[in-house]
Design an enzyme around this catalytic site. Structure first.
Site, short mmCIF file in Angstrom:
data_model
loop_
_atom_site.label_atom_id
_atom_site.label_comp_id
_atom_site.label_asym_id
_atom_site.label_seq_id
_atom_site.Cartn_x
_atom_site.Cartn_y
_atom_site.Cartn_z
N CYS A 89 84.15 -14.73 27.85
CA CYS A 89 83.57 -13.40 28.04
C CYS A 89 84.26 -12.38 27.14
O CYS A 89 84.49 -11.24 27.54
CB CYS A 89 83.63 -12.97 29.50
N GLY A 90 84.63 -12.83 25.94
CA GLY A 90 85.22 -11.93 24.97
C GLY A 90 86.60 -11.45 25.41
O GLY A 90 87.40 -12.20 25.95
#
Length: 294
Positions: A89-90
């Site tokens: 998720c970055g």
């Protein structure tokens, strides 16, 4: 130099990865819609509870409820860190963990040096990071976002409230990602306890006048735990929505990067194939010339 077989293998691997990231993006988009709706729907109720407590605090003796009274000296602090259970998720988890470290270092540096900061982790990523670095993690809820329920938020809120009432901590701070938009989450650090410190400077009269039955004091005793439970639940819903938005963005970027990598690999494959054909033609011509010369 990579052979044709090596390049074909890489192209196949990148295509498989691209299919996975594209599927994960679609799943995150579907989850985001539900998570966003849940977070937005929780805001009005949480806001109204806070407004009512703000009005009530002007009509009752706040010392009757320990969670409404700010303590002069903060000697022990509880930090509730809300992260995700899964990666991909970055920079979602990295950014919120850095904020928590910055809050502890800059705002409560003396307590950190004295080892007077306790941490409660909601989510596996924050717990995995902090426990490997000798932080004082007193409670952890890994896997909480796999099946998010109000009961878990209530348990976290009750645990924090119990520590505050018993005097084990003098302040409770929650560090979490607030859902703002798909492109930009809002990193937040909010004081959960004492409740009074959250309402500093708020014009309680602006919320309107109420008639309280049976009495403001008895209503406060009921609303305070509801308020704390609701705030923790809202923060977890906000974090869940922000996580899905971050994952959708990360998977979209990964899919686009895979597309660009495939383009470059195809160019490399075509060049290598042309070079191999040219080499074969050169060898054929050289062989023919040698036969004619013989």
């Amino acid at each position: 130099m990579a052979t044709l077989k090596d390049i074909r293998t890489r192209i196949k691997g990148v295509k498989s990865t691209q299919q996975v990231t594209k599927a994960m993006k679609m799943v995150a988009a579907a989850k985001l819609r539900r998570a966003q709706d849940a977070a937005i729907q929780a805001r009005p109720y949480a806001g109204k509870l806070k407004e009512m407590l703000g009005s009530l605090s002007t009509k009752v003796d706040t010392t009757l409820n320990p969670m409404l009274s700010a303590r002069e000296n903060v000697e022990n602090l509880l930090v509730i860190l809300v992260t995700s259970d899964r990666g991909l998720c970055g920079a979602f988890n990295t950014n919120i963990i850095k904020l928590a470290q910055r809050v502890m270092r800059e705002e409560y540096g003396n307590l950190e040096k004295q080892g007077r900061i306790k941490i409660l982790c909601a989510g596996s990523k924050g717990y995995d990071f902090l426990r490997k670095r000798d932080y004082n993690v007193v409670k952890a809820y890994p896997g909480v976002f796999q099946a998010l329920h109000f009961d878990v938020a209530k348990e976290i809120a009750e645990y924090a409230a119990d520590m505050y009432v018993r005097g084990e901590v003098d302040k409770v701070v929650v560090v979490y990602n607030e859902f703002k938009s798909v492109l930009s989450p809002n990193l937040r650090s909010e004081v959960l306890l004492p409740i009074m410190s959250e309402r500093a400077g708020v014009d309680t009269a602006a919320g309107g006048e109420y008639i309280y039955e049976p009495s403001p004091a008895s209503i406060v005793d009921v609303l305070v735990p509801k308020h704390i439970n609701t705030q923790v639940w809202r923060m977890m819903l906000e974090s869940n929505a922000a996580e899905q938005a971050a994952r959708m963005g990360a998977m979209d970027s990964a899919t686009e990067n895979a597309k660009e990598l495939l383009r470059q690999l195809n160019i490399s494959y075509n060049r290598a194939r042309q070079a191999a054909i040219t080499t074969e033609l050169t060898e054929i011509v050289a062989g023919a010339d040698a036969l004619q010369g013989g």
